[in-house]
Design an enzyme around this catalytic site. Structure first.
Site, PDB file in Angstrom:
ATOM      1  N   ASN A 139       0.812  -1.085  -0.526  1.00  0.00           N
ATOM      2  CA  ASN A 139       0.259   0.162  -0.108  1.00  0.00           C
ATOM      3  C   ASN A 139       0.891   1.443  -0.177  1.00  0.00           C
ATOM      4  O   ASN A 139       1.592   1.258   1.196  1.00  0.00           O
ATOM      5  CB  ASN A 139      -1.010   0.026   1.155  1.00  0.00           C
ATOM      6  CG  ASN A 139      -2.482   0.153   0.688  1.00  0.00           C
ATOM      7  OD1 ASN A 139      -2.811   0.624   2.220  1.00  0.00           O
ATOM      8  ND2 ASN A 139      -2.971   1.070   0.015  1.00  0.00           N
ATOM      9  N   CYS A 170      -6.708   5.164   7.434  1.00  0.00           N
ATOM     10  CA  CYS A 170      -6.028   4.811   7.588  1.00  0.00           C
ATOM     11  C   CYS A 170      -4.817   3.671   7.752  1.00  0.00           C
ATOM     12  O   CYS A 170      -3.812   4.289   8.072  1.00  0.00           O
ATOM     13  CB  CYS A 170      -4.917   5.497   5.636  1.00  0.00           C
ATOM     14  SG  CYS A 170      -4.393   4.178   4.219  1.00  0.00           S
ATOM     15  N   ASN A 227     -15.742  -0.322   2.339  1.00  0.00           N
ATOM     16  CA  ASN A 227     -14.425  -0.936   0.996  1.00  0.00           C
ATOM     17  C   ASN A 227     -14.575  -2.264   1.814  1.00  0.00           C
ATOM     18  O   ASN A 227     -15.500  -3.049   2.201  1.00  0.00           O
ATOM     19  CB  ASN A 227     -13.328  -1.086   2.330  1.00  0.00           C
ATOM     20  CG  ASN A 227     -12.348   1.450   2.393  1.00  0.00           C
ATOM     21  OD1 ASN A 227     -12.237   1.158   1.615  1.00  0.00           O
ATOM     22  ND2 ASN A 227     -12.869   1.303   3.699  1.00  0.00           N
ATOM     23  N   CYS A 272      -4.981  -3.126   3.281  1.00  0.00           N
ATOM     24  CA  CYS A 272      -5.754  -2.120   2.999  1.00  0.00           C
ATOM     25  C   CYS A 272      -5.515  -2.509   5.028  1.00  0.00           C
ATOM     26  O   CYS A 272      -5.730  -3.531   5.508  1.00  0.00           O
ATOM     27  CB  CYS A 272      -7.052  -2.532   3.342  1.00  0.00           C
ATOM     28  SG  CYS A 272      -7.871  -1.411   4.183  1.00  0.00           S
TER      29      CYS A 272
END
Length: 262
Positions: free
Chosen positions: A14, A75, A173, A200
């Site tokens: 990521n 995040c 998501n 994620c």
């Protein structure tokens, strides 16, 4: 136009552009610039962009943007990467308390080099949508178990769920999960990126909590997660529907530093 310094970090694949914005030169509302910098053909290329800013009472503030240019929710992989960045530029030592969009977070550099342990927000509720689990781990997540995940059409199925009547307006998501060995294999379709990402962090956290609820596990729990871009580890405590002491652990790696004009 002037040249500005940026940094590139990745956490389990990521990847993020990070800018030290303690001087306030980056305009926070400039979504078009964020979108351009994240573009993989016309910019630097990243799943998201983060600003490290000053914050009274904290070591720093993390401001996160999705690749579409909009400010996003929390995040997890980005949180670990900005902690590593803060240490690399001398803002913090081995531990930190910083501010993000979902509130304060504590993090520490692990004994393992390049490994960061990030405390996530508590979770008090897990909902259901048919056979799937729905919960918020700093970002909203949909968790569904599937078979033969390596060949599963993650983008097509994830997009259908994300843009369904239930989730179209705010987005969600979508995580697809398959058990393996002592943990889980996870693939995620991320809103804001509108594609599958290699990992994620809030999604891995959501999967670990949802699978504990599914299995009826209580007390201290540790769940290894394998994503396409690497391995993560989730530690937490479960007491009924209350999940506390949640830690997302995984790699946070400096990739390169550069300059770009805007």
């Amino acid at each position: 136009m002037e040249l500005h310094t940026f940094y590139k970090y990745q956490g389990a694949g990521n990847d993020f552009v990070i800018i030290d914005n303690r001087n306030g030169l980056f305009e926070r509302e400039n979504t078009g610039l964020v979108r351009r910098l994240c573009d993989r053909r016309f910019g630097i290329g990243a799943d998201g962009l983060m600003l490290l800013q000053g914050a009274e009472g904290y070591d720093f503030e993390m401001v996160y943007y999705n690749a579409d240019g909009n400010e996003g929710s929390m995040c997890g992989n980005g949180g670990r990467c900005i902690v590593a960045f803060a240490q690399d530029i001398g803002v913090i030592g081995s531990e930190t308390d910083f501010l993000a969009v979902d509130g304060p977070h504590h993090a520490r550099m692990h004994d393992r080099v390049g490994w960061v342990s990030l405390q996530m927000a508590k979770v008090d509720h897990i909902g259901r949508d048919g056979d799937a689990y729905v919960l918020d781990t700093g970002s909203p997540h949909y968790v569904k178990m599937v078979d033969d995940l390596a060949k599963y059409p993650v983008v097509a199925e994830g997009r259908d769920i994300r843009y369904s009547d239930s989730y179209r307006d705010k987005g969600i998501n979508v995580n697809f999960v398959e058990p393996e060995e002592d943990g889980y294999f996870v693939r995620t379709y991320e809103r804001g990126v509108e594609d599958e990402t290699l990992a994620c962090g809030t999604g891995a956290t959501a999967v670990a909590l949802a699978m504990a609820a599914r299995a009826g596990k209580e007390g201290p729990i540790e769940t290894p997660i394998r994503a396409a871009g690497g391995r993560l580890n989730i530690r937490f405590n479960r007491d009924g529907n209350r999940f506390t002491e949640i830690f997302l652990e995984g790699p946070a790696v400096f990739v390169f530093r550069g300059e770009i004009a805007w």
